[in-house]
Design a protein around this motif. Structure first.
Motif, PDB file in Angstrom:
ATOM      1  N   UNK A 143      -5.246  -8.156   8.577  1.00 29.15           N
ATOM      2  CA  UNK A 143      -4.874  -7.418   9.952  1.00 29.15           C
ATOM      3  C   UNK A 143      -3.722  -8.676  10.352  1.00 29.15           C
ATOM      4  N   UNK A 144      -2.459  -8.406  10.465  1.00 29.29           N
ATOM      5  CA  UNK A 144      -1.414  -9.056  10.738  1.00 29.29           C
ATOM      6  C   UNK A 144      -1.278  -9.245  11.953  1.00 29.29           C
ATOM      7  N   UNK A 145      -0.744 -10.341  12.785  1.00 28.34           N
ATOM      8  CA  UNK A 145      -0.250 -10.684  14.060  1.00 28.34           C
ATOM      9  C   UNK A 145       0.632  -9.677  14.470  1.00 28.34           C
ATOM     10  N   UNK A 146       1.392  -8.863  13.688  1.00 26.99           N
ATOM     11  CA  UNK A 146       2.164  -8.029  14.634  1.00 26.99           C
ATOM     12  C   UNK A 146       3.588  -8.478  15.200  1.00 26.99           C
ATOM     13  N   UNK A 189       3.473 -12.049   9.625  1.00 33.19           N
ATOM     14  CA  UNK A 189       3.348 -11.017  10.641  1.00 33.19           C
ATOM     15  C   UNK A 189       3.367  -9.476  10.261  1.00 33.19           C
ATOM     16  N   UNK A 190       3.323  -9.174   8.961  1.00 37.67           N
ATOM     17  CA  UNK A 190       3.619  -7.871   8.646  1.00 37.67           C
ATOM     18  C   UNK A 190       4.887  -6.989   8.499  1.00 37.67           C
ATOM     19  N   UNK A 191       5.841  -7.525   9.119  1.00 34.49           N
ATOM     20  CA  UNK A 191       7.126  -6.769   9.187  1.00 34.49           C
ATOM     21  C   UNK A 191       6.986  -5.554   9.682  1.00 34.49           C
ATOM     22  N   UNK A 237       6.201  -8.125   0.755  1.00 38.02           N
ATOM     23  CA  UNK A 237       7.025  -8.660   1.831  1.00 38.02           C
ATOM     24  C   UNK A 237       7.498 -10.246   1.173  1.00 38.02           C
ATOM     25  N   UNK A 238       6.651 -10.889   0.619  1.00 39.79           N
ATOM     26  CA  UNK A 238       6.979 -12.209  -0.035  1.00 39.79           C
ATOM     27  C   UNK A 238       8.100 -12.277  -0.901  1.00 39.79           C
TER      28      UNK A 238
END
Length: 782
Positions: free
Chosen positions: A695-698, A734-736, A752-753
């Motif tokens: 669960x990313x920070x968004x 943050x999950x792009x 993403x990385x």
């Protein structure tokens, strides 16, 4: 010492010492106390009373050490284990200590006066040791009660105690052997020391030989008209001696120590000892001390740094005039690589090498069995006490003992009986896959190994690797455990290492119970080979870089989800990709001196092999991390963006690079055995981990990180490219675009990385950073 993950098959437990007293809060005594506290053992640190706060000397010593670099403490929190006091008000507290270490001024009268006080308060049978480096044990115990002599010995720590692994133990004829055995076991297993038993002779082993070597080197340099740069190049890499050489080392330990050493040795050495021929005072050194040029702690020494305008200039002293001039780097010819090359070279450097190393190695050989019962003690003392890669007898073997004897004769240096006795043989031989050493009685005996020590060099000696090429090897450690070793320069990753690791994972799956990741080199891994990345980028071979990034992700995840336990056993550097390699193991058994971190931002990149996701998982698994995705993400962002590196395994744990149940081993020689035991303990019933979800920070998290970096930029704390790099890092963490309510898979994190990594590697500032790092070893602030 960390107790959270004791080896499952550890032989004997170390003797329990619940509290130790160190008397003398000077540089050495306080550092010994710091190292003991770093091992988790409470310390009573005493010094003489002074001032209104009668314990101020000890208290100030602890405060000073918390500001000292390199740090005496492995963890600043360990300072709480030191109780400062003084030798009048707190003397009675010694009764509660299991070992008393004296580290006061080198004067026998003051030491004996202290011992008589200690004898009135210590528990009967409590061992008392001195950290003296110059005074014979017999002189320290002369006139003391027999009961005291039974409990007394010398434990000579080397400075700085945290980083120098050697400990010389000296017992007297009356010393209770049980004390020697107990303290040997404790110092080995708990303090991480390699203990060498020395005899009660002047300077013991390392200082007797090492100071002789320095004296001969200085005198011969002056007599032969060499520069300090020439000397440090000659008496350096070819002999496996650190790049400080001779003069750099004297600057480090202090030029002003040399006259004290000379005086002490002349006062205690027997007539006719070869040392005496070189022990007269050297006028140049006397002049340097008078002018305050005592080395790094003074105005400089044989080398010094000066400023011209805003530029730092390194200068060196002329050994003939005593004047300073800009230092000129000297390099030996490229064909001079080994001791044997230099010892037979016909030029002035060969002549100098033969004189200095001929005298030194011959002197060392002449002192067995006077200072040590065997040659292995001498070699180990010089390897660990002076950081020589090979001890004197191993160096003689490299030259060839028979050839060495001929070189000595040509130089009119007496050939030691031990060299004559070994004749055309070698001091070390492998027999039945076991390392044997030549003994003074003319026989070969197995090189001793303490119980519970497993060395990769012994595994190599027993046979060939299961798999292997120039990149690395897979070794059979026995009991169903394999060991993967990288053998590239600095243990860096390239496509060859990744290919062999992939093949090794498949082989272990079919043939072993568990896998250990380990190297007996100085460093676990310095990460990906950025030189190859720069070469590929300059060729615009972007597809090759993308393939290598994808390959690294695939192989490390195969390691993580293998159907067998994987234990990483890192020591020294574990940086960038090397850190990611460690993070993908099921468990870590680290050496206490672990310098780990995801440092890619320093060269304008971000972790590309899963490091971002692995750190997020570690932070979120810690119950101390505040609830919600942003706090964990913020901590990971700050750590990676600043390229933070742990200064010890204890700090690596605070950084969450090590988890709570990962283990720490104090003794470097015990890391592999502890890791193997850990792997075996996990093998039965092992189940591979499930793939995680994030669960990313968004976008709100990304905005917060961007604003924080913008604020730092306005303060001049970050550069333009720092903002670009941290921006890409924020995209990954943050999950792009993914909302905080959405689930992000591990594969999406990897994608993403890889995307951010590829965008950054194409930028000119990143390529400039990589080039600058390769050229200078330092980060570029652009």
């Amino acid at each position: 010492m960390d107790q959270s993950a004791k080896p499952a098959t550890a032989p004997d437990s170390p003797p329990a010492l619940s509290r130790i007293c160190v008397i003398g809060a000077g540089v050495m005594g306080s550092a010994i106390a710091a190292h003991i506290a770093s091992a988790g053992v409470p310390v009573l640190l005493l010094d003489r009373p002074e001032g209104d706060d009668r314990s101020s000397l000890a208290k100030n010593a602890v405060a000073r050490m918390l500001k000292t670099e390199p740090a005496p403490f492995m963890d600043p929190a360990a300072a709480k284990l030191i109780q400062p006091g003084n030798t009048e008000d707190d003397l009675g507290a010694i009764a509660g200590c299991d070992w008393i270490i004296e580290a006061i001024i080198e004067r026998p009268d003051l030491k004996q006066a202290l011992y008589r006080k200690l004898d009135t308060v210590r528990r009967p049978g409590t061992p008392v040791s001195s950290n003296t480096s110059t005074i014979p044990l017999a002189a320290l115990t002369a006139g003391m009660p027999e009961s005291f002599k039974r409990d007394f010995l010398i434990t000579h720590f080397f400075n700085p105690p945290r980083y120098m692994r050697l400990l010389e133990i000296v017992g007297g004829p009356e010393t209770d052997s049980a004390h020697i055995a107990k303290l040997t076991g404790f110092c080995d297993r708990v303090l991480g020391k390699t203990v060498v038993k020395a005899k009660d002779t002047p300077g013991f082993i390392a200082n007797r030989i090492g100071t002789f070597w320095m004296l001969v080197a200085v005198r011969a340099a002056i007599e032969n008209g060499l520069t300090v740069e020439q000397v440090d190049a000659v008496i350096g890499r070819p002999f496996g001696i650190p790049k400080t050489g001779v003069f750099g080392l004297i600057d480090l330990v202090g030029v002003d120590l040399m006259p004290h050493i000379n005086a002490s040795m002349k006062a205690t050495l027997p007539p006719g000892d070869r040392y005496r021929a070189f022990a007269d005072d050297i006028p140049l050194i006397g002049k340097m001390i008078e002018t305050g040029h005592t080395g790094r702690k003074g105005k400089g020494g044989f080398y010094r740094l000066t400023r011209k305008d805003s530029e730092k200039i390194k200068e060196s002293i002329s050994l003939t005039t005593g004047e300073y001039a800009p230092s000129e780097r000297f390099r030996l010819p490229s064909h001079i690589r080994h001791a044997s090359d230099l010892m037979t070279a016909p030029d002035q450097h060969g002549i100098y090498a033969r004189r200095v190393m001929g005298e030194t190695l011959a002197y060392a050989a002449s002192l067995v069995p006077e200072i040590s019962d065997d040659i292995t003690g001498v070699d180990k003392a010089m390897e660990l006490g002076f950081n020589w890669k090979k001890g004197p007898f191993a160096l003689i073997d490299e030259i060839g003992p028979a050839r060495f004897a001929a070189l000595l004769q040509a130089e009119n240096i007496p050939v030691p009986p031990l060299v004559e006795k070994v004749g055309s043989g070698k001091f070390y031989e492998d027999r039945d896959n076991i390392r044997n050493a030549f003994s003074p009685d003319g026989t070969y005996k197995p090189v001793p190994r303490a119980d519970g020590i497993l060395l990769l060099e012994d595994i190599r000696r027993r046979g060939r690797p299961v798999l292997g090429d120039k990149s690395g090897a897979l070794w059979d450690l026995g009991d169903g455990v394999a060991c993967f070793e990288i053998t590239t320069k600095m243990n860096t990753f390239d496509d060859g290492v990744l290919a062999l690791l992939e093949k090794s994972v498949s082989h272990v799956k079919e043939n072993f119970k568990a896998l250990v990741l380990y190297s007996d080199a100085d460093n676990f891994s310095a990460g990906a080979n950025i030189g190859l990345a720069l070469f590929a980028a300059n060729m615009a071979a972007w597809e090759e870089i993308r393939k290598l990034t994808a390959k690294g992700q695939t192989v490390l995840k195969a390691l993580k989800y293998a159907p067998f336990p994987v234990v990483a056993a890192p020591a020294g550097l574990a940086l960038g990709g090397g850190c990611e390699f460690m993070l993908h193991a099921d468990a870590i058994q680290a050496h206490a001196e672990l310098y780990a971190g995801l440092v890619e931002c320093g060269v304008g990149l971000i972790p590309g092999w899963g490091g971002c996701g692995e750190m997020l998982l570690r932070l979120r698994a810690d119950p101390r991390t505040p609830h919600g995705p942003i706090p964990a993400t913020r901590e990971v962002f700050e750590m990676i963006a600043t390229a933070r590196v742990s200064k010890s395994a204890a700090e690596a744990r605070r950084m969450h690079l090590l988890r709570k149940d990962d283990g720490i081993t104090m003794n470097r020689d015990r890391v592999l055995a502890d890791a193997k035991a850990r792997a075996l303990s996990m093998a039965e019933g092992y189940v591979a981990p499930e793939q995680p979800e994030f669960r990313v920070a968004g976008e709100s998290g990304r905005t917060a990180f961007t604003m924080a970096v913008d604020g730092m930029a306005r303060q001049g704390l970050v550069t333009s490219h720092d903002r670009t790099v941290s921006g890409e890092l924020a995209i990954v963490l943050t999950g792009n675009g993914h909302d905080v309510t959405e689930i992000v898979t591990e594969q999406q994190m990897l994608d993403l990385e890889a995307a951010s990594f590829m965008r950054l590697i194409r930028t000119t500032p990143t390529l400039d950073r990589i080039g600058h790092m390769l050229e200078t070893g330092k980060p570029l602030r652009n």
